[in-house]
Enzyme design. Structure first.
Site, PDB file in Angstrom:
ATOM      1  N   GLU A   1       9.148   0.129  -6.204  1.00 28.45           N
ATOM      2  CA  GLU A   1      10.515  -0.310  -5.877  1.00 28.45           C
ATOM      3  C   GLU A   1      10.723  -1.806  -6.076  1.00 28.45           C
ATOM      4  O   GLU A   1      11.827  -2.245  -6.409  1.00 28.45           O
ATOM      5  CB  GLU A   1      10.851   0.089  -4.425  1.00 28.45           C
TER       6      GLU A   1
ATOM      7  N   ALA B   1       9.084   9.191   2.336  1.00 32.10           N
ATOM      8  CA  ALA B   1       9.927   9.929   1.377  1.00 32.10           C
ATOM      9  C   ALA B   1       9.933  11.407   1.742  1.00 32.10           C
ATOM     10  O   ALA B   1       8.885  12.000   1.978  1.00 32.10           O
ATOM     11  CB  ALA B   1       9.404   9.728  -0.032  1.00 32.10           C
ATOM     12  N   GLN B   2      11.127  11.971   1.814  1.00 35.43           N
ATOM     13  CA  GLN B   2      11.222  13.375   2.235  1.00 35.43           C
ATOM     14  C   GLN B   2      11.396  14.304   1.038  1.00 35.43           C
ATOM     15  O   GLN B   2      10.726  15.329   0.923  1.00 35.43           O
ATOM     16  CB  GLN B   2      12.433  13.556   3.165  1.00 35.43           C
ATOM     17  N   GLY B   3      12.312  13.900   0.132  1.00 39.26           N
ATOM     18  CA  GLY B   3      12.750  14.799  -0.940  1.00 39.26           C
ATOM     19  C   GLY B   3      11.611  15.284  -1.803  1.00 39.26           C
ATOM     20  O   GLY B   3      11.275  16.472  -1.827  1.00 39.26           O
TER      21      GLY B   3
ATOM     22  N   LYS C   1       0.639  -6.106   4.950  1.00 38.28           N
ATOM     23  CA  LYS C   1       0.952  -6.835   6.195  1.00 38.28           C
ATOM     24  C   LYS C   1       0.913  -5.894   7.395  1.00 38.28           C
ATOM     25  O   LYS C   1       0.963  -6.324   8.534  1.00 38.28           O
ATOM     26  CB  LYS C   1       2.313  -7.520   6.092  1.00 38.28           C
TER      27      LYS C   1
ATOM     28  N   ARG D   1      19.892   4.815  -9.094  1.00 41.12           N
ATOM     29  CA  ARG D   1      18.651   5.587  -9.302  1.00 41.12           C
ATOM     30  C   ARG D   1      18.898   7.089  -9.159  1.00 41.12           C
ATOM     31  O   ARG D   1      19.572   7.531  -8.233  1.00 41.12           O
ATOM     32  CB  ARG D   1      17.622   5.158  -8.259  1.00 41.12           C
TER      33      ARG D   1
ATOM     34  N   SER E   1       0.810  -1.224   0.000  1.00 42.48           N
ATOM     35  CA  SER E   1       0.000   0.000   0.000  1.00 42.48           C
ATOM     36  C   SER E   1       0.843   1.273   0.000  1.00 42.48           C
ATOM     37  O   SER E   1       0.426   2.303   0.519  1.00 42.48           O
ATOM     38  CB  SER E   1      -0.930   0.005   1.212  1.00 42.48           C
TER      39      SER E   1
ATOM     40  N   HIS F   1      19.266   2.195   1.333  1.00 34.26           N
ATOM     41  CA  HIS F   1      18.124   3.090   1.127  1.00 34.26           C
ATOM     42  C   HIS F   1      17.150   2.583   0.066  1.00 34.26           C
ATOM     43  O   HIS F   1      15.955   2.745   0.202  1.00 34.26           O
ATOM     44  CB  HIS F   1      18.682   4.454   0.718  1.00 34.26           C
TER      45      HIS F   1
ATOM     46  N   HIS G   1      22.124   5.615   0.803  1.00 31.54           N
ATOM     47  CA  HIS G   1      21.903   7.065   0.888  1.00 31.54           C
ATOM     48  C   HIS G   1      23.080   7.679   1.633  1.00 31.54           C
ATOM     49  O   HIS G   1      23.441   7.224   2.711  1.00 31.54           O
ATOM     50  CB  HIS G   1      20.590   7.361   1.610  1.00 31.54           C
TER      51      HIS G   1
ATOM     52  N   ASP H   1       9.638  -8.757   0.617  1.00 38.89           N
ATOM     53  CA  ASP H   1       8.638  -9.836   0.484  1.00 38.89           C
ATOM     54  C   ASP H   1       8.252 -10.114  -0.977  1.00 38.89           C
ATOM     55  O   ASP H   1       8.088 -11.266  -1.366  1.00 38.89           O
ATOM     56  CB  ASP H   1       7.343  -9.484   1.239  1.00 38.89           C
TER      57      ASP H   1
ATOM     58  N   ALA I   1       2.943   3.059  -5.169  1.00 41.24           N
ATOM     59  CA  ALA I   1       2.707   2.212  -6.347  1.00 41.24           C
ATOM     60  C   ALA I   1       1.421   1.405  -6.165  1.00 41.24           C
ATOM     61  O   ALA I   1       0.588   1.317  -7.083  1.00 41.24           O
ATOM     62  CB  ALA I   1       3.885   1.275  -6.583  1.00 41.24           C
TER      63      ALA I   1
ATOM     64  N   GLU J   1      18.265  17.932  -6.267  1.00 37.59           N
ATOM     65  CA  GLU J   1      18.906  16.798  -5.579  1.00 37.59           C
ATOM     66  C   GLU J   1      20.028  16.250  -6.450  1.00 37.59           C
ATOM     67  O   GLU J   1      20.176  16.653  -7.604  1.00 37.59           O
ATOM     68  CB  GLU J   1      17.867  15.711  -5.254  1.00 37.59           C
TER      69      GLU J   1
ATOM     70  N   ARG K   1      24.269   9.913  -6.317  1.00 39.07           N
ATOM     71  CA  ARG K   1      24.365   9.291  -4.998  1.00 39.07           C
ATOM     72  C   ARG K   1      25.494   8.271  -4.847  1.00 39.07           C
ATOM     73  O   ARG K   1      26.102   8.161  -3.791  1.00 39.07           O
ATOM     74  CB  ARG K   1      23.044   8.581  -4.715  1.00 39.07           C
TER      75      ARG K   1
END
Ligand code: SIN
Length: 536
Positions: free
Chosen positions: A374, A59-61, A48, A385, A26, A350, A243, A222, A29, A126, A289
């Site tokens: 992901e 996610a912050q960015g 789950k 990425r 959930s 990350h 990260h 999973d 995506a 970024e 990165r």
């Protein structure tokens, strides 16, 4: 262990539900896929944990999209391909940057409140981006704002049913064609079989199998484990993105300090107070990165300490604390003043760059099985990425997956009920013991820099753990131990095959990029690994 008789009784009690599409996970995506899939039929979304517990939520960015007048999807594509170090599939990236822009504009039309100043969207910067193109919301709370917004859209659809605290256990199939999912409901303590025409994996990544990770506890791979067990192809698992700027406080979680902070001018300093990134890359602290994480790793190694520093002392206090309210308040909890103190940082696992191999419609090699976000390897991430491309990928390939899933026919053949899985709480400690051992093993041997010896060591130990549990174990904790060991093995195997250094995969014993390895590495249960050419 249940007796055969008890198991048969359990199977009798198994609840069987039927939907057109079942979506596992959930995060953004899963939510995007559910929202779109509801246009075509009934949808079950299973998680789950709770609906709002996901990596996307944290996610912050922000989300990258070429919406500025001076920007274009072509420029976004160029930055994505350069950062991907020759392993991006161009057709997939074209879809990402073009449809991504459309998806973001649609969300804006629906009322998604991205941050604005004087009526204009505020665009962040970024690593690896040559333009300001990161939309954010609530300053540094983009993941939360975006997933909550998408969740509200999902709740408006009457034909979506959500199942919280329900863990997917096995994919059910007949002759390479998906029939549904076996799951365990932690509330009723019963197994549920979800019959479906299509199953979409949106389970996120696996960075939590490393000791130091920025991810929530649910990011345990999973989806990859389910897909691999069912015979799906898994691609490029050796590329784990570390990260660069996770807070380092001994004994505490690796709290993420967004790259967007460096986008606003934060410096990375070594123990001598030097801004060493200036001498390494023209984009300095905003280099891609892989470059920043590796450079920090080297500095830490040289210093003999456990961390280096992020400094915002030279920046405007008010502006910074306004823009990064959440980070500021978290850092306070750790005892740091964001603009007055040197912030100790060290890289942490990350993002899973590879994953379940899909085509451009998010289809796997198993008919009726899809993957997005992901968990998927769609070809857009290459060997590294580009920052803030992941939420975009969720929107684009979540929609594509649901549209293709809608064309899926009802699977042929009778569904044979699987053996029920039960939870034996006595095994929880055993799981934690192995999980802990493997997380240390992964961080020590499959961290930023690897070599044949470290990889083989991790592989051998994980193989030992994997094979000490019966493949047909029907106890939840034992299944999780086996799955974790399998995932660690898959990462190590792929990393052993890739005898070069590229992007997020750095081999001490093969320090150069090797053009012969400009290929994806595919793994599939019961088969030898395969190479697949990059479509560039
Ligand atoms: C960050 O905010 O630095 C993470 C963004 C991302 O992983 O894309």
């Amino acid at each position: 262990m249940l007796t055969l008789h008890a198991r048969l009784q359990e199977a009798d009690k198994m609840q069987v539900l039927e939907f057109d599409t079942v979506i596992i996970g959930s995060g953004l995506a899963g939510l995007a896929a559910s929202y779109n899939a509801a246009n075509f039929g009934s949808v079950a979304i299973i998680t789950k944990s709770q609906l709002d517990t996901s990596n996307s939520y944290y996610a912050q960015g922000g989300i990258a999209a070429a919406i500025d007048k001076t920007d274009s999807p072509e420029l976004h594509l160029r930055d994505t391909m350069v950062t991907g170090r020759g392993l991006c599939d161009r057709d997939a990236v074209e879809i990402l940057v073009n449809e991504g822009r459309e998806r973001v504009l649609e969300l804006i039309d629906l009322g998604m409140p991205f941050d604005k100043e004087n009526g204009e969207f505020v665009l962040g910067l970024e690593g690896g981006h040559n333009k300001r193109r990161i939309l954010h919301s609530g300053g540094d709370a983009t993941g939360k704002e975006l997933t909550c917004f998408q969740l509200e859209l999902v709740k408006q659809k009457e034909n979506i049913q959500a199942f919280e605290y329900v863990a997917a256990l096995r994919l059910l199939q007949n002759e390479n064609c998906i029939q549904g999912v076996q799951a365990y409901d932690f509330k009723s303590k019963k197994n549920i079989v979800f019959k479906a025409k299509a199953v979409i994996l949106a389970t996120g990544g696996l960075s939590r199998i490393f000791e130091r990770s920025t991810n929530p506890h649910t990011a345990t791979g999973d989806g990859v484990a389910l897909a691999y067990a069912a015979g799906a192809q898994i691609a490029d698992l050796e590329f784990i993105q570390f990260h660069p700027s996770a807070l380092y406080v001994p004994g505490k979680n690796a709290y993420l300090i967004s790259e967007a902070v460096r986008g606003e001018g934060a410096w990375i300093l070594n123990h001598e107070g030097e801004r060493f990134m200036k001498d390494i890359h023209p984009l300095a602290e905003l280099a891609p990165r892989d470059v920043v994480a590796y450079s920090i790793f080297r500095q830490i190694q040289k210093s003999g300490k456990k961390n280096i520093f992020l400094s915002l002392k030279h920046l405007d206090e008010q502006q910074i604390k306004q823009r990064f309210k959440n980070i500021d308040s978290h850092l306070k909890e750790y005892g740091f003043d964001m603009t007055k103190d040197l912030l100790p940082i060290s890289p942490a696992a990350h993002y899973m760059v590879g994953g379940v191999h899909t085509n451009l419609n998010a289809e796997t090699n198993i008919s009726g099985l899809f993957a997005c976000g992901e968990v998927a390897s769609t070809g857009v991430m290459g060997a590294n990425r580009l920052a803030s491309n992941s939420l975009l990928e969720c929107l684009v390939f979540g929609k594509r997956a649901s549209e293709k899933a809608a064309t899926q026919k009802k699977p042929a053949g009778e569904l044979i009920l699987p053996e029920p899985v039960h939870v034996d709480t006595a095994n929880e400690q055993l799981f934690l013991k192995y999980q802990n051992e493997m997380s240390v093993l992964m961080s020590e041997n499959l961290g930023i820099v690897r070599n044949k010896t470290t990889l083989q060591k991790a592989l051998d130990r994980c193989h030992e753990i994997e094979t000490s549990f019966a493949p047909d174990a029907n106890e939840y904790n034992l299944l999780k131990i086996r799955n974790t060991a399998t995932l660690c093995k898959l990462i190590a195997q792929s990393a052993l095959v890739r005898e070069e250094s590229r992007g997020g995969h750095i081999r001490e014993d093969f320090q150069k990029e090797n053009p012969d390895f400009k290929v994806h590495i595919l793994q599939q249960k019961g088969c030898n690994y395969q190479f697949e050419n990059v479509r560039d």
